[in-house]
Design an enzyme around this catalytic site. Structure first.
Site, PDB file in Angstrom:
ATOM      1  CE  LYS A 170      43.908 -41.247  25.188  1.00  0.00           C
ATOM      2  NZ  LYS A 170      43.965 -41.471  26.629  1.00  0.00           N
ATOM      3  CG  ASP A 199      45.215 -38.194  19.887  1.00  0.00           C
ATOM      4  OD1 ASP A 199      44.001 -38.373  20.102  1.00  0.00           O
ATOM      5  OD2 ASP A 199      45.879 -37.302  20.440  1.00  0.00           O
ATOM      6  CG  HIS A 200      40.086 -41.594  19.994  1.00  0.00           C
ATOM      7  ND1 HIS A 200      40.694 -41.800  21.210  1.00  0.00           N
ATOM      8  CD2 HIS A 200      38.957 -40.895  20.251  1.00  0.00           C
ATOM      9  CE1 HIS A 200      39.970 -41.244  22.159  1.00  0.00           C
ATOM     10  NE2 HIS A 200      38.913 -40.690  21.612  1.00  0.00           N
ATOM     11  CE  LYS A 204      36.424 -37.570  19.237  1.00  0.00           C
ATOM     12  NZ  LYS A 204      35.207 -38.396  19.195  1.00  0.00           N
ATOM     13  CG  HIS A 262      42.708 -36.847  23.282  1.00  0.00           C
ATOM     14  ND1 HIS A 262      43.284 -37.723  22.397  1.00  0.00           N
ATOM     15  CD2 HIS A 262      41.959 -37.597  24.121  1.00  0.00           C
ATOM     16  CE1 HIS A 262      42.902 -38.961  22.697  1.00  0.00           C
ATOM     17  NE2 HIS A 262      42.102 -38.912  23.737  1.00  0.00           N
ATOM     18  CE  LYS A 362      37.058 -39.077  32.926  1.00  0.00           C
ATOM     19  NZ  LYS A 362      36.526 -39.794  31.740  1.00  0.00           N
TER      20      LYS A 362
END
Length: 510
Positions: A170, A199-200, A204, A262, A362
């Site tokens: 991505k 898409d890491h 998971k 994500h 953030k």
């Protein structure tokens, strides 16, 4: 004499068998870059440590910087020693990198691909049979079409009797138009079955557990609809700032960085219908249906369903931190959001009328990624005695990071002679239940690529459907609608985020 008792299969060994992986050569474009050094090379080492790589496995690095094979080998070894989740075994590390090769050059230089083809041919000749080939694009997005088309011109996009695959990181475009154009250029060289858009988050373990908890437990599925669920909150909060990523982050922002990929993927897994089989296309068909059921907002509706903000100076973890505009490399007049909250609705039979709140930021109070499913309150509140807290709706919270697990909040009686109710939690913690450390997401995903299993990867129509939802938001913000507000670093985000909540809904504390 009674017959011998048959030996029972150890239930803890279920699923631990090794699925075969065809001999493979992986080429990493951008092999000296941050992603390759921090994630990809350590992931390959840990797969080797676990015995998951095929017996014949070869690694090639390519990048613009000029290095010899030995120099790249030492660079890769240093990265693995520094970033691997386990201290490397030097014998395993030496064996993994013994035959590593490096091909330097610019990504638009045809001689790079000629040399790459020669190295791959040498590996094939050494083993006597052609290896499967995987090209991993760990580069800036601008190079994706350049590398793809160069691979096609060099004839490296197809090999008789072996599988050729390409992995694309991505962001997959920065708008719907870009995503469509990139898909067109990629699919002019490779077939869709060869393309793995990574898409890491989907690698998971706890993300995959969303499907397990939904479809392997009869307890939850009967309640998984608009009749019992009041609303859903998906939060991806970080306590860190943008660090040294100003050049990327200021051009992307929170929505492009996390929501478009994500968080919409998490929403798909939460809301999808049970697939007929857990195969790549069956699962992705159901995810696309969810995305198509989300009506994209009009530009005029964006201010009502979204909030954006930037962090100012504050205190995080007891440490004074600067505001976004004071971060190195950020223009003083930047309007890029570091906080984004959206309200969406999946307009289908199961979910119509259930608000879906997505929030990412953030410099929040703490780091947490979670999916909270808030059930509707009980219809009768008969517990009004002193000492009873408000009887809160049940919540099922699936935590992706940092403490992977699932908790279910219940109302329980406080010990004593009176009927007093307090909320309590039932918890499942991944590490405690399985007594093991979760593998890194890239370990699972790289192994799936080598097996040719695309279940956890984004298909072309998925990528475009995600952009159809996000494009109007980006267009409205670019036009100055819903101007960014501010929030102090280390807090819960801007007060304005409450504006998009419906009824009595409240944000979960971060």
């Amino acid at each position: 004499m009674s017959a011998a008792t048959p030996q029972q299969e150890n239930p803890l060994a279920a699923g631990l068998e090794r699925l075969p992986v065809h001999p493979t050569a992986i080429t990493i474009f951008g092999a000296t870059g941050d992603l390759a050094q921090r994630k990809l090379l350590p992931a390959l080492y840990n797969l080797a440590h676990d015995g998951a790589l095929p017996e014949r496995f070869n690694l090639i690095g390519t990048s613009r910087s000029d290095h010899s094979d030995d120099e790249f080998r030492e660079m890769a070894a240093d990265a693995i020693r520094r970033y691997s989740r386990r201290a490397p075994d030097e014998q395993v590390l030496t064996r993994l990198l013994a035959e590593v090769r490096y091909v330097p050059g610019s990504f638009d230089d045809p001689t790079v691909y000629t040399r790459l083809g020669e190295v791959l041919g040498e590996f094939d000749a050494e083993g006597g049979d052609p290896l499967n080939r995987t090209f991993y694009l760990s580069t800036a997005p601008a190079f994706f079409p350049v590398i793809i088309e160069a691979l096609g011109k060099a004839g490296l996009n197809h090999l008789d009797e072996s599988d050729v695959r390409v992995v694309i990181e991505k962001p997959f475009g920065t708008s719907l138009a870009e995503a469509e154009e990139l898909n067109r250029r990629v699919l002019s060289v490779f077939e869709e079955r060869q393309v793995f858009r990574i898409d890491h988050y989907l690698g998971k373990e706890t993300v995959q557990n969303v499907l397990a908890f939904r479809f392997a437990n009869g307890l939850f599925e009967p309640l998984w609809n608009r009749n019992y669920i009041d609303h859903v909150q998906i939060t991806a909060a970080e306590d860190i700032g943008i660090g040294s990523r100003a050049s990327y982050y200021d051009s992307a922002g929170a929505v492009r960085d996390l929501v478009q990929n994500h968080m919409l993927q998490l929403l798909c897994l939460l809301c999808m219908e049970p697939p007929v089989m857990f195969t790549a296309d069956e699962v992705r068909d159901e995810k696309v249906k969810v995305l198509r059921a989300i009506t994209p907002p009009t530009v005029e509706e964006v201010p009502e369903m979204s909030v954006r903000a930037q962090y100012t100076a504050g205190t995080v973890g007891g440490e004074e931190v600067v505001g976004y505009h004071e971060e190195e490399g950020v223009p003083s007049d930047s309007t890029t959001e570091t906080f984004a909250a959206l309200r969406l609705e999946v307009d289908n039979w199961r979910w119509a009328g259930v608000p879906m709140y997505l929030r990412t930021a953030k410099r929040m109070a703490r780091k947490v990624t979670e999916i909270a499913v808030v059930l509707k309150p009980v219809p009768h509140l008969g517990f009004q005695q002193d000492g009873t807290q408000d009887v809160r709706p049940n919540q099922l919270v699936m935590t992706v990071q940092p403490n992977e697990g699932v908790s279910l909040s219940l109302g329980a009686k406080v010990p004593g002679t009176r009927m007093r109710i307090r909320p309590v939690n039932m918890e499942f913690l991944y590490g405690t239940a399985f007594m093991s450390e979760s593998p890194e997401a890239y370990e699972r995903l790289i192994l799936d690529v080598m097996r040719g299993d695309a279940t956890l990867f984004t298909r072309n129509d998925e990528a475009e459907a995600q952009w159809r939802i996000i494009d109007p938001v980006e267009q409205a913000w670019a036009a100055g609608l819903a101007p960014p507000t501010t929030y102090e670093a280390g807090t819960q985000g801007p007060e304005e985020a409450n504006r998009i909540l419906l009824g009595d809904d409240v944000w979960r504390a971060v």
